[in-house]
Design a protein around this motif. Sequence first.
Motif, mmCIF file in Angstrom:
data_model
loop_
_atom_site.group_PDB
_atom_site.id
_atom_site.type_symbol
_atom_site.label_atom_id
_atom_site.label_comp_id
_atom_site.label_asym_id
_atom_site.label_seq_id
_atom_site.Cartn_x
_atom_site.Cartn_y
_atom_site.Cartn_z
ATOM 1 N N ASN A 1 0.795 -1.233 0.000
ATOM 2 C CA ASN A 1 0.000 0.000 0.000
ATOM 3 C C ASN A 1 0.828 1.285 0.000
ATOM 4 O O ASN A 1 0.277 2.365 0.186
ATOM 5 N N ASP A 2 2.159 1.155 -0.251
ATOM 6 C CA ASP A 2 2.984 2.357 -0.439
ATOM 7 C C ASP A 2 3.466 2.357 -1.897
ATOM 8 O O ASP A 2 4.523 1.809 -2.231
ATOM 9 N N ILE A 3 2.684 2.962 -2.762
ATOM 10 C CA ILE A 3 2.931 2.829 -4.196
ATOM 11 C C ILE A 3 4.232 3.512 -4.622
ATOM 12 O O ILE A 3 4.952 2.975 -5.467
ATOM 13 N N SER A 4 4.561 4.666 -4.013
ATOM 14 C CA SER A 4 5.764 5.338 -4.503
ATOM 15 C C SER A 4 7.020 4.550 -4.105
ATOM 16 O O SER A 4 7.941 4.385 -4.903
ATOM 17 N N GLN A 5 7.019 4.004 -2.888
ATOM 18 C CA GLN A 5 8.158 3.189 -2.460
ATOM 19 C C GLN A 5 8.270 1.926 -3.333
ATOM 20 O O GLN A 5 9.348 1.543 -3.760
ATOM 21 N N THR A 6 7.128 1.307 -3.608
ATOM 22 C CA THR A 6 7.127 0.073 -4.411
ATOM 23 C C THR A 6 7.633 0.345 -5.827
ATOM 24 O O THR A 6 8.507 -0.370 -6.340
ATOM 25 N N LEU A 7 7.104 1.407 -6.448
ATOM 26 C CA LEU A 7 7.516 1.698 -7.829
ATOM 27 C C LEU A 7 8.973 2.149 -7.894
ATOM 28 O O LEU A 7 9.672 1.844 -8.857
ATOM 29 N N ASP A 8 9.435 2.850 -6.845
ATOM 30 C CA ASP A 8 10.848 3.252 -6.807
ATOM 31 C C ASP A 8 11.775 2.041 -6.912
ATOM 32 O O ASP A 8 12.782 2.084 -7.621
ATOM 33 N N ILE A 9 11.441 0.982 -6.196
ATOM 34 C CA ILE A 9 12.287 -0.220 -6.244
ATOM 35 C C ILE A 9 12.329 -0.773 -7.670
ATOM 36 O O ILE A 9 13.389 -1.112 -8.191
ATOM 37 N N LEU A 10 11.165 -0.826 -8.306
ATOM 38 C CA LEU A 10 11.122 -1.371 -9.672
ATOM 39 C C LEU A 10 11.849 -0.454 -10.658
ATOM 40 O O LEU A 10 12.577 -0.915 -11.537
ATOM 41 N N LYS A 11 11.669 0.856 -10.469
ATOM 42 C CA LYS A 11 12.250 1.815 -11.424
ATOM 43 C C LYS A 11 13.765 1.908 -11.295
ATOM 44 O O LYS A 11 14.460 2.153 -12.278
ATOM 45 N N ASN A 12 14.275 1.727 -10.061
ATOM 46 C CA ASN A 12 15.714 1.871 -9.840
ATOM 47 C C ASN A 12 16.444 0.539 -9.907
ATOM 48 O O ASN A 12 17.453 0.327 -9.240
ATOM 49 N N SER A 13 15.938 -0.373 -10.695
ATOM 50 C CA SER A 13 16.476 -1.740 -10.648
ATOM 51 C C SER A 13 17.259 -2.114 -11.885
ATOM 52 O O SER A 13 17.676 -3.257 -12.025
ATOM 53 N N ASP A 14 17.435 -1.172 -12.819
ATOM 54 C CA ASP A 14 18.155 -1.527 -14.043
ATOM 55 C C ASP A 14 17.422 -2.614 -14.819
ATOM 56 O O ASP A 14 18.035 -3.513 -15.378
ATOM 57 N N ASN A 15 16.115 -2.555 -14.787
ATOM 58 C CA ASN A 15 15.298 -3.535 -15.524
ATOM 59 C C ASN A 15 15.638 -4.977 -15.132
ATOM 60 O O ASN A 15 15.742 -5.861 -15.984
ATOM 61 N N SER A 16 15.810 -5.221 -13.821
ATOM 62 C CA SER A 16 16.201 -6.566 -13.396
ATOM 63 C C SER A 16 15.028 -7.394 -12.872
ATOM 64 O O SER A 16 15.207 -8.540 -12.476
ATOM 65 N N PHE A 17 13.826 -6.814 -12.859
ATOM 66 C CA PHE A 17 12.684 -7.569 -12.322
ATOM 67 C C PHE A 17 11.902 -8.278 -13.426
ATOM 68 O O PHE A 17 11.540 -7.674 -14.427
ATOM 69 N N CYS A 18 11.640 -9.575 -13.188
ATOM 70 C CA CYS A 18 10.797 -10.313 -14.130
ATOM 71 C C CYS A 18 9.358 -10.385 -13.641
ATOM 72 O O CYS A 18 8.458 -10.625 -14.434
ATOM 73 N N ALA A 19 9.143 -10.194 -12.334
ATOM 74 C CA ALA A 19 7.786 -10.375 -11.821
ATOM 75 C C ALA A 19 7.581 -9.700 -10.473
ATOM 76 O O ALA A 19 8.537 -9.407 -9.750
ATOM 77 N N VAL A 20 6.304 -9.473 -10.194
ATOM 78 C CA VAL A 20 5.856 -9.038 -8.874
ATOM 79 C C VAL A 20 4.885 -10.110 -8.394
ATOM 80 O O VAL A 20 4.107 -10.633 -9.185
ATOM 81 N N MET A 21 4.980 -10.474 -7.133
ATOM 82 C CA MET A 21 4.020 -11.455 -6.599
ATOM 83 C C MET A 21 3.383 -10.894 -5.329
ATOM 84 O O MET A 21 4.084 -10.486 -4.400
ATOM 85 N N VAL A 22 2.057 -10.861 -5.289
ATOM 86 C CA VAL A 22 1.356 -10.299 -4.125
ATOM 87 C C VAL A 22 0.210 -11.211 -3.694
ATOM 88 O O VAL A 22 -0.279 -12.022 -4.471
ATOM 89 N N GLU A 23 -0.200 -11.052 -2.441
ATOM 90 C CA GLU A 23 -1.477 -11.597 -1.971
ATOM 91 C C GLU A 23 -2.470 -10.441 -1.986
ATOM 92 O O GLU A 23 -2.118 -9.336 -1.582
ATOM 93 N N ILE A 24 -3.685 -10.684 -2.390
ATOM 94 C CA ILE A 24 -4.696 -9.625 -2.415
ATOM 95 C C ILE A 24 -5.078 -9.216 -0.985
ATOM 96 O O ILE A 24 -5.290 -8.050 -0.674
ATOM 97 N N VAL A 25 -5.198 -10.211 -0.125
ATOM 98 C CA VAL A 25 -5.349 -9.941 1.304
ATOM 99 C C VAL A 25 -4.211 -10.683 1.987
ATOM 100 O O VAL A 25 -4.117 -11.892 1.869
ATOM 101 N N GLN A 26 -3.326 -9.951 2.652
ATOM 102 C CA GLN A 26 -2.220 -10.630 3.335
ATOM 103 C C GLN A 26 -2.789 -11.415 4.506
ATOM 104 O O GLN A 26 -3.306 -10.832 5.462
ATOM 105 N N GLY A 27 -2.726 -12.736 4.396
ATOM 106 C CA GLY A 27 -3.357 -13.603 5.389
ATOM 107 C C GLY A 27 -2.550 -13.693 6.658
ATOM 108 O O GLY A 27 -2.899 -13.127 7.703
#
Length: 329
Positions: A104-130
Amino acid sequence: MQKIQHTSNLYYTKPQVELAEKLCSLTGFKKVFFSNSGAEANEGAIKIARKYSFDKYGKNRYNILTLNNSFHGRTITTLKATGQDVFHNYFFPFTEGFEYADANDISQTLDILKNSDNSFCAVMVEIVQGEGGVIPLEKDYLEELYKYCEQNDILFMVDEVQTGIGRTGSILASEHFDIKPDIITLAKGLGGGLPIGAVLTNSKTEAVLSYSDHGTTYGGNPVACAGASVVLDKVSNSLDEINKKSAYIIDKLEQIKENTQEIKSVSGMGLMLGIELSTKQAPDVLKECLEEGLIILSAKTKVRMLPPLNISYQEIDDGLSILESVLKK
Ligand SMILES: *Cc1c(COP(=O)(O)O)cnc(C)c1O
């Protein structure tokens, strides 16, 4: 059980095919890989994500972003996918290539993806963290993250091992949002108690694994698949009832809140609910409930309820009156 208990995984069986067809027609996904558990389903999803990227971009685009407080399983790799330090002990070395963002912190989350040198192949989430405290992802967060992933060819994977198959009031919890995941994993609710998991793929991911890239001996066992087929039929015809029961429970919790002053807030979706307590500690409440005959869970500091989807109203009343009496003490 008497017709066919097992075949070599070189062969399909009819119950497998029927279950796969049902899952695809209920969810819109294209293909299914059956496993024995949730962790094994997530391992399959992770392998698909990495091979998808390897095939298209070569070697170094293997990172996967998961969320802090997540839970994805107990194998060496899915422990590492789990965004909680307590799970990263003893069993070193863990699998490389996982990073964690704050839910639920979109700017922090996107910062990690954006500053990664295109090294991410996927994001994995739970819709409700159990396990993480029955915390639903916010609509804006989820949809914005999804959109970024889609635009950047980062696979969007949803771990629906706990939320899937009716638990949140729809077949998949991701249906509540404007997202189209590339991969979904299922397990717990699918087998109705029998061991089964599933990886669902869409048109982008269905062809990533081909013959001999991945496999399992007992995954898709015909008995488990036949059972899961019945579960799917029943659950898909009970969604209205599940939503009514959810509303009924939330209403009753509201009354208990007034009667006891012990409930601070209720979170979750469908029949996956978390209760934040005012002064009592969740482990004490669990213990006292159990002594009175009510099995209830905790998640972090919350009391967590995951009643069977076919629970009766009488059982709901009985259970909640035990909870109320414990909270009143
Ligand atoms: C339970 C769970 C798992 C692990 O499933 P197992 O069948 O125990 O391996 C993975 N992800 C989530 C969200 C879970 O709740």
